[in-house]
Design an enzyme around this catalytic site. Structure first.
Site, PDB file in Angstrom:
ATOM      1  N   LYS A  89      25.832 -37.051  19.997  1.00 20.24           N
ATOM      2  CA  LYS A  89      24.929 -38.197  19.885  1.00 20.24           C
ATOM      3  C   LYS A  89      25.649 -39.502  20.256  1.00 20.24           C
ATOM      4  O   LYS A  89      26.881 -39.533  20.355  1.00 20.24           O
ATOM      5  CB  LYS A  89      24.371 -38.260  18.459  1.00 20.24           C
ATOM      6  CG  LYS A  89      23.494 -37.048  18.106  1.00 20.24           C
ATOM      7  CD  LYS A  89      22.877 -37.214  16.719  1.00 20.24           C
ATOM      8  CE  LYS A  89      21.995 -36.025  16.367  1.00 20.24           C
ATOM      9  NZ  LYS A  89      21.287 -36.224  15.072  1.00 20.24           N
ATOM     10  N   TYR A 115      12.300 -35.332  20.432  1.00 13.71           N
ATOM     11  CA  TYR A 115      12.144 -35.229  18.983  1.00 13.71           C
ATOM     12  C   TYR A 115      10.670 -35.228  18.552  1.00 13.71           C
ATOM     13  O   TYR A 115      10.360 -35.611  17.415  1.00 13.71           O
ATOM     14  CB  TYR A 115      12.882 -36.378  18.288  1.00 13.71           C
ATOM     15  CG  TYR A 115      14.372 -36.118  18.084  1.00 13.71           C
ATOM     16  CD1 TYR A 115      14.821 -35.095  17.249  1.00 13.71           C
ATOM     17  CD2 TYR A 115      15.334 -36.908  18.701  1.00 13.71           C
ATOM     18  CE1 TYR A 115      16.175 -34.855  17.040  1.00 13.71           C
ATOM     19  CE2 TYR A 115      16.709 -36.678  18.496  1.00 13.71           C
ATOM     20  CZ  TYR A 115      17.100 -35.648  17.657  1.00 13.71           C
ATOM     21  OH  TYR A 115      18.445 -35.419  17.433  1.00 13.71           O
ATOM     22  N   ASN A 126      24.803 -38.952  12.694  1.00 21.44           N
ATOM     23  CA  ASN A 126      25.532 -37.760  12.223  1.00 21.44           C
ATOM     24  C   ASN A 126      26.176 -36.958  13.361  1.00 21.44           C
ATOM     25  O   ASN A 126      26.324 -35.748  13.276  1.00 21.44           O
ATOM     26  CB  ASN A 126      24.629 -36.903  11.327  1.00 21.44           C
ATOM     27  CG  ASN A 126      23.387 -36.434  12.044  1.00 21.44           C
ATOM     28  OD1 ASN A 126      23.232 -36.672  13.235  1.00 21.44           O
ATOM     29  ND2 ASN A 126      22.506 -35.762  11.339  1.00 21.44           N
ATOM     30  N   HIS A 180      23.820 -32.929  17.332  1.00 20.96           N
ATOM     31  CA  HIS A 180      22.567 -32.193  17.130  1.00 20.96           C
ATOM     32  C   HIS A 180      22.814 -30.712  17.375  1.00 20.96           C
ATOM     33  O   HIS A 180      23.609 -30.347  18.239  1.00 20.96           O
ATOM     34  CB  HIS A 180      21.513 -32.699  18.134  1.00 20.96           C
ATOM     35  CG  HIS A 180      20.303 -31.814  18.211  1.00 20.96           C
ATOM     36  ND1 HIS A 180      19.250 -31.930  17.351  1.00 20.96           N
ATOM     37  CD2 HIS A 180      20.012 -30.766  19.036  1.00 20.96           C
ATOM     38  CE1 HIS A 180      18.343 -30.999  17.646  1.00 20.96           C
ATOM     39  NE2 HIS A 180      18.779 -30.282  18.673  1.00 20.96           N
ATOM     40  N   GLU A 237      14.523 -27.157  23.876  1.00 18.63           N
ATOM     41  CA  GLU A 237      15.544 -28.203  23.992  1.00 18.63           C
ATOM     42  C   GLU A 237      16.457 -27.978  25.208  1.00 18.63           C
ATOM     43  O   GLU A 237      16.828 -28.933  25.890  1.00 18.63           O
ATOM     44  CB  GLU A 237      16.362 -28.259  22.705  1.00 18.63           C
ATOM     45  CG  GLU A 237      15.541 -28.758  21.527  1.00 18.63           C
ATOM     46  CD  GLU A 237      16.285 -28.707  20.204  1.00 18.63           C
ATOM     47  OE1 GLU A 237      15.674 -29.093  19.190  1.00 18.63           O
ATOM     48  OE2 GLU A 237      17.458 -28.292  20.169  1.00 18.63           O
TER      49      GLU A 237
HETATM   50  P1  GDP Z   1      19.193 -31.807  11.729  1.00 13.58           P
HETATM   51  O1  GDP Z   1      18.447 -30.584  12.204  1.00 13.58           O
HETATM   52  O2  GDP Z   1      20.293 -31.488  10.752  1.00 13.58           O
HETATM   53  O3  GDP Z   1      19.682 -32.667  12.879  1.00 13.58           O
HETATM   54  O4  GDP Z   1      18.163 -32.694  10.896  1.00 13.58           O
HETATM   55  P2  GDP Z   1      16.591 -32.988  11.063  1.00 13.58           P
HETATM   56  O5  GDP Z   1      15.990 -32.080  12.109  1.00 13.58           O
HETATM   57  O6  GDP Z   1      15.993 -32.997   9.711  1.00 13.58           O
HETATM   58  O7  GDP Z   1      16.544 -34.501  11.599  1.00 13.58           O
HETATM   59  C1  GDP Z   1      16.827 -34.818  12.940  1.00 13.58           C
HETATM   60  C2  GDP Z   1      17.715 -36.036  12.979  1.00 13.58           C
HETATM   61  O8  GDP Z   1      17.001 -37.155  12.443  1.00 13.58           O
HETATM   62  C3  GDP Z   1      18.976 -35.954  12.125  1.00 13.58           C
HETATM   63  O9  GDP Z   1      20.034 -35.256  12.741  1.00 13.58           O
HETATM   64  C4  GDP Z   1      19.298 -37.418  11.918  1.00 13.58           C
HETATM   65  O10 GDP Z   1      19.943 -38.004  13.064  1.00 13.58           O
HETATM   66  C5  GDP Z   1      17.905 -38.021  11.746  1.00 13.58           C
HETATM   67  N1  GDP Z   1      17.507 -38.082  10.342  1.00 13.58           N
HETATM   68  C6  GDP Z   1      17.228 -37.035   9.509  1.00 13.58           C
HETATM   69  N2  GDP Z   1      16.874 -37.449   8.282  1.00 13.58           N
HETATM   70  C7  GDP Z   1      16.913 -38.811   8.338  1.00 13.58           C
HETATM   71  C8  GDP Z   1      16.640 -39.841   7.391  1.00 13.58           C
HETATM   72  O11 GDP Z   1      16.285 -39.577   6.232  1.00 13.58           O
HETATM   73  N3  GDP Z   1      16.786 -41.127   7.824  1.00 13.58           N
HETATM   74  C9  GDP Z   1      17.156 -41.429   9.102  1.00 13.58           C
HETATM   75  N4  GDP Z   1      17.274 -42.737   9.466  1.00 13.58           N
HETATM   76  N5  GDP Z   1      17.425 -40.498  10.026  1.00 13.58           N
HETATM   77  C10 GDP Z   1      17.308 -39.204   9.643  1.00 13.58           C
END
Ligand code: GDP
Length: 144
Positions: free
Chosen positions: A10, A50, A113, A116, A127
């Site tokens: 990222k 996304y 974080n 991805h 993807e």
């Molecule tokens: P992943 O599969 O572990 O990447 O997590 P998710 O699919 O739930 O979310 C996609 C991405 O959205 C995450 O990797 C973070 O960059 C972002 N994200 C997830 N939860 C949050 C949140 O509560 N707040 C914010 N600002 N970003 C989030």
């Protein structure tokens, strides 16, 4: 079963000069690189990628973050790659990620974080095709 997954280094990973360190972790865990490029998303392309999160409260923040600088999509291959890769990256929130995972080591927040990883075979296919054409996927002829 040998599988492919999509990783993205990222924009925070690129900004923090961590591309090499993070790819080293992939290689140390025996993921084979099948395709890789540097791209800059914008709010439209990040939104397409996304789309599954469009109803989440953090959706627009996520699009803004993901289009804030270049990122590095990478196709990785390994036995059970999708699940194995999720173990290597750790929980979404670095505060909850296991020791030694990429997010625990390098991530600043739940949003920023570092990396991805696809979460299921259907999402991995979508993807991978989002970023790469068939011609860009290199045959892994590693005999190990
Ligand atoms: P992943 O599969 O572990 O990447 O997590 P998710 O699919 O739930 O979310 C996609 C991405 O959205 C995450 O990797 C973070 O960059 C972002 N994200 C997830 N939860 C949050 C949140 O509560 N707040 C914010 N600002 N970003 C989030």
């Amino acid at each position: 079963m040998v599988q492919r997954t999509l990783a993205i280094l990222k924009p925070d990973c690129v900004r923090k000069n961590l591309i090499g360190k993070v790819i080293k972790k992939f290689e140390d865990e025996n993921f084979k690189i099948i395709a890789m490029k540097l791209v800059k998303l914008n709010s439209k392309t990040a939104g397409e990628f996304y789309a599954v999160h469009k109803d989440k409260p953090f959706y627009y923040d996520l699009l803004s973050f993901m289009s804030s600088g270049p990122c590095v999509p990478i196709v990785l291959e390994k036995e059970n790659a999708i699940e194995e890769f999720r173990k290597v990256i750790g929980a979404t929130d670095p505060a909850k990620a296991d020791d030694g995972t990429i997010r625990k080591l390098y991530a600043d927040s739940k949003e920023q974080n570092i990396v991805h990883g696809s979460d299921a075979p259907e999402t991995a296919n979508y993807e991978i095709q989002y970023f790469f054409s068939m011609k860009e996927l290199v045959e892994n002829d590693d005999k190990n």
